[in-house]
Write a protein that holds these residues in place. Structure first.
Motif, PDB file in Angstrom:
ATOM      1  N   UNK A   1      21.733  57.649   7.383  1.00 18.47           N
ATOM      2  CA  UNK A   1      20.895  56.800   8.230  1.00 18.47           C
ATOM      3  C   UNK A   1      20.902  55.345   7.758  1.00 18.47           C
ATOM      4  N   UNK A   2      20.791  55.145   6.451  1.00 19.07           N
ATOM      5  CA  UNK A   2      20.779  53.782   5.911  1.00 19.07           C
ATOM      6  C   UNK A   2      22.135  53.113   6.141  1.00 19.07           C
ATOM      7  N   UNK A   3      23.217  53.856   5.900  1.00 19.51           N
ATOM      8  CA  UNK A   3      24.546  53.273   6.112  1.00 19.51           C
ATOM      9  C   UNK A   3      24.731  52.884   7.574  1.00 19.51           C
ATOM     10  N   UNK A   4      24.393  53.769   8.478  1.00 19.71           N
ATOM     11  CA  UNK A   4      24.592  53.501   9.908  1.00 19.71           C
ATOM     12  C   UNK A   4      23.714  52.360  10.411  1.00 19.71           C
ATOM     13  N   UNK A   5      22.524  52.224   9.822  1.00 20.17           N
ATOM     14  CA  UNK A   5      21.631  51.129  10.221  1.00 20.17           C
ATOM     15  C   UNK A   5      22.286  49.784   9.938  1.00 20.17           C
ATOM     16  N   UNK A   6      22.824  49.612   8.721  1.00 27.21           N
ATOM     17  CA  UNK A   6      23.402  48.323   8.357  1.00 27.21           C
ATOM     18  C   UNK A   6      24.840  48.181   8.847  1.00 27.21           C
ATOM     19  N   UNK A   7      25.463  49.291   9.177  1.00 25.96           N
ATOM     20  CA  UNK A   7      26.751  49.230   9.875  1.00 25.96           C
ATOM     21  C   UNK A   7      26.545  48.599  11.250  1.00 25.96           C
ATOM     22  N   UNK A   8      25.491  49.006  11.920  1.00 26.28           N
ATOM     23  CA  UNK A   8      25.185  48.466  13.242  1.00 26.28           C
ATOM     24  C   UNK A   8      24.896  46.972  13.177  1.00 26.28           C
ATOM     25  N   UNK A   9      24.301  46.524  12.074  1.00 24.82           N
ATOM     26  CA  UNK A   9      23.989  45.107  11.891  1.00 24.82           C
ATOM     27  C   UNK A   9      25.144  44.346  11.249  1.00 24.82           C
ATOM     28  N   UNK A  10      26.235  45.078  10.952  1.00 28.26           N
ATOM     29  CA  UNK A  10      27.433  44.499  10.329  1.00 28.26           C
ATOM     30  C   UNK A  10      27.110  43.809   9.002  1.00 28.26           C
ATOM     31  N   UNK A  11      26.297  44.493   8.185  1.00 24.37           N
ATOM     32  CA  UNK A  11      25.940  43.999   6.858  1.00 24.37           C
ATOM     33  C   UNK A  11      26.476  44.983   5.823  1.00 24.37           C
ATOM     34  N   UNK A  12      27.519  44.577   5.140  1.00 19.10           N
ATOM     35  CA  UNK A  12      28.150  45.446   4.144  1.00 19.10           C
ATOM     36  C   UNK A  12      27.433  45.282   2.807  1.00 19.10           C
ATOM     37  N   UNK A  13      26.381  46.057   2.604  1.00 17.23           N
ATOM     38  CA  UNK A  13      25.639  46.027   1.340  1.00 17.23           C
ATOM     39  C   UNK A  13      26.095  47.146   0.405  1.00 17.23           C
ATOM     40  N   UNK A  14      27.170  47.834   0.784  1.00 19.03           N
ATOM     41  CA  UNK A  14      27.623  49.014   0.031  1.00 19.03           C
ATOM     42  C   UNK A  14      28.938  48.788  -0.707  1.00 19.03           C
ATOM     43  N   UNK A  15      29.409  47.526  -0.741  1.00 16.36           N
ATOM     44  CA  UNK A  15      30.658  47.156  -1.425  1.00 16.36           C
ATOM     45  C   UNK A  15      31.860  47.895  -0.847  1.00 16.36           C
ATOM     46  N   UNK A  16      31.823  48.156   0.448  1.00 17.37           N
ATOM     47  CA  UNK A  16      32.945  48.798   1.123  1.00 17.37           C
ATOM     48  C   UNK A  16      34.179  47.895   1.099  1.00 17.37           C
ATOM     49  N   UNK A  17      33.992  46.618   1.415  1.00 19.85           N
ATOM     50  CA  UNK A  17      35.107  45.687   1.411  1.00 19.85           C
ATOM     51  C   UNK A  17      35.777  45.593   0.052  1.00 19.85           C
TER      52      UNK A  17
ATOM     53  N   UNK B   1      14.194  45.219  -0.760  1.00 24.44           N
ATOM     54  CA  UNK B   1      15.245  44.285  -1.116  1.00 24.44           C
ATOM     55  C   UNK B   1      15.519  43.267  -0.020  1.00 24.44           C
ATOM     56  N   UNK B   2      16.065  42.124  -0.418  1.00 28.01           N
ATOM     57  CA  UNK B   2      16.445  41.066   0.517  1.00 28.01           C
ATOM     58  C   UNK B   2      17.961  40.987   0.571  1.00 28.01           C
ATOM     59  N   UNK B   3      18.531  41.161   1.761  1.00 30.61           N
ATOM     60  CA  UNK B   3      19.992  41.118   1.918  1.00 30.61           C
ATOM     61  C   UNK B   3      20.433  39.665   2.050  1.00 30.61           C
ATOM     62  N   UNK B   4      21.194  39.199   1.069  1.00 26.61           N
ATOM     63  CA  UNK B   4      21.704  37.835   1.061  1.00 26.61           C
ATOM     64  C   UNK B   4      23.201  37.890   1.346  1.00 26.61           C
ATOM     65  N   UNK B   5      23.609  37.343   2.483  1.00 26.26           N
ATOM     66  CA  UNK B   5      25.023  37.294   2.866  1.00 26.26           C
ATOM     67  C   UNK B   5      25.411  35.840   3.106  1.00 26.26           C
ATOM     68  N   UNK B   6      26.521  35.420   2.501  1.00 22.50           N
ATOM     69  CA  UNK B   6      26.934  34.018   2.566  1.00 22.50           C
ATOM     70  C   UNK B   6      25.768  33.109   2.163  1.00 22.50           C
ATOM     71  N   UNK B   7      25.028  33.557   1.140  1.00 24.88           N
ATOM     72  CA  UNK B   7      23.932  32.787   0.527  1.00 24.88           C
ATOM     73  C   UNK B   7      22.716  32.612   1.421  1.00 24.88           C
ATOM     74  N   UNK B   8      22.607  33.408   2.514  1.00 18.66           N
ATOM     75  CA  UNK B   8      21.446  33.311   3.380  1.00 18.66           C
ATOM     76  C   UNK B   8      20.793  34.681   3.570  1.00 18.66           C
ATOM     77  N   UNK B   9      19.469  34.673   3.698  1.00 22.61           N
ATOM     78  CA  UNK B   9      18.730  35.903   3.947  1.00 22.61           C
ATOM     79  C   UNK B   9      19.023  36.402   5.355  1.00 22.61           C
ATOM     80  N   UNK B  10      19.521  37.637   5.458  1.00 23.07           N
ATOM     81  CA  UNK B  10      19.882  38.212   6.751  1.00 23.07           C
ATOM     82  C   UNK B  10      18.915  39.304   7.202  1.00 23.07           C
ATOM     83  N   UNK B  11      18.422  40.096   6.270  1.00 20.06           N
ATOM     84  CA  UNK B  11      17.552  41.215   6.632  1.00 20.06           C
ATOM     85  C   UNK B  11      16.869  41.723   5.366  1.00 20.06           C
ATOM     86  N   UNK B  12      15.956  42.658   5.560  1.00 24.86           N
ATOM     87  CA  UNK B  12      15.233  43.260   4.439  1.00 24.86           C
ATOM     88  C   UNK B  12      15.523  44.753   4.362  1.00 24.86           C
TER      89      UNK B  12
END
Length: 372
Positions: A314-330, A207-218
């Motif tokens: 592991x997946x949650x902590x990885x993207x927590x470290x990158x400050x990418x909320x892909x889990x709809x926490x907010x 998957x491609x992580x799109x935040x604020x309409x920009x690709x941030x990570x995979x």
């Protein structure tokens, strides 16, 4: 009453006429995929993959012609109008199956080329959205062995792999909602052309992580299952567990049903993000003879639950470290505590500890002789 019905029937026959033969259809060209790229000056370059139906006069049979039209402009709308200059047909977007952005366009930012899908009434919200990692000219050629149309192939590929718990997917409708959610983040399907097959073909690659309409990570393909469990997107699929009697062998479980319930507790200083994952599964394969006693079944259940805890954490902590909320926490916090609780959205993940509570229910284990 009968006279009323007769009058209604006559009016219907007069005014509710359909198309005259194939005339209307043959005057239209149906878009099956919209591909976005950018040029050297970051202006949009659009490829429209078009399905042009036609009818042969000899045998009154239908055939389809694949057409690719390319347009450029300062805006997406200007680029689409540029495409119209090269088409003698009325371009229809009601059958579009995919909106695809090249990796280069996604890295630059798709916000500048996205508003047209939200405002224009000619576009529908059903298409899948994807990021393509590769040569856009090769993708636009299509003509893969299983299907010549890229849009139709991607549509079928994602729908058919819905049985896989590792498939990451998103639609235009979903993306429209998540891009204005508190986290403003969505994960789109990544597609590539694989040369490992006997003939080149499209494959899904995480998957491609799109935040604020920009690709941030995979999101890597190996992380797809954990991400889907955390976001309650697993319907079917498989899980592989170490054999309790032989750690070099595996037991395969078929996921028959899965549900993830979310519970969030925010004290103002810390956040507990709890995921209760219930999985109904059955044993479909063992690499070594196993008797499947109550003790062994308990160990398989424990192994499956342990894997869920490890992979999801592991997946949650990885993207927590990158400050990418892909889990709809907010979104979960805002729904429970109001928007005021997420005013400092950049610190939400840093305050969060995740807890995974799995419950794997193994159904229909069968008799021991089944697994000899």
């Amino acid at each position: 009453m009968k006279k009323t019905l007769m009058c209604f029937f006559l009016i219907s026959c007069i005014f509710l006429n359909g198309c005259y033969g194939y005339k209307d259809i043959n005057d239209a060209a149906f878009v099956t995929a919209v591909i976005f790229d950018i040029d050297k000056t970051n202006n949009p370059v659009i490829y429209l993959e078009i399905f042009k139906p036609a009818k042969t006069s000899a045998k009154s049979s239908e055939k389809a012609e694949r057409i690719v039209l390319k347009g450029t402009g300062k805006t997406a709308y200007e680029a689409l109008n540029d495409v119209n200059l090269a088409s003698s047909y009325k371009i229809d977007y009601t059958q579009n199956k995919a909106i695809i952005y090249t990796k280069r366009a996604a890295q630059y930012g798709i916000g500048s080329f996205f508003d047209i899908f939200r405002r224009s009434t000619q576009f529908i919200t059903r298409p899948y959205m994807a990021v393509y990692d590769g040569d856009v000219e090769r993708l636009s050629q299509g003509n893969f062995e299983e299907e010549q149309f890229v849009g139709l192939f991607l549509w079928d590929l994602i729908r058919n792999t819905g049985a896989s718990s590792r498939t990451v997917q998103s639609s235009l409708n979903k993306f429209l909602s998540l891009r204005v959610s508190p986290e403003k983040t969505d994960v789109l399907t990544v597609i590539k052309i694989s040369n490992e097959e006997p003939t080149p073909t499209l494959v899904l690659e995480g998957g491609a992580i799109i935040k604020h309409d920009k690709l941030k990570d995979m999101v890597q393909k190996t992380e797809g299952e954990a991400y889907n469990f955390l976001t309650n997107q697993v319907q079917y699929g498989s899980m592989e567990i170490n054999d309790p009697n032989n750690k070099n062998k595996f037991v395969s479980l078929r996921i028959e049903k899965s549900k993830t319930d979310t519970e969030v507790n925010y004290s103002g200083k810390s956040i507990i993000f709890k995921k209760k994952i219930t999985v109904n599964a059955s044993i479909v394969e063992t690499q070594n003879y196993i008797n499947l006693t109550a003790k062994e079944l308990k160990e398989i259940k424990y192994g499956a639950e342990k894997n869920l805890i490890t992979s999801c954490t592991n997946v949650f902590n990885k993207y927590k470290k990158e400050n990418l909320d892909i889990f709809m926490l907010g979104d979960s916090i805002a729904n429970k505590y109001g928007d005021e609780a997420i005013k400092d959205e950049n610190k939400i993940l840093k305050k969060t500890t995740i807890i995974i509570e799995p419950n794997v229910i193994i159904n229909s284990a069968g008799k021991a002789r089944t697994y000899k």
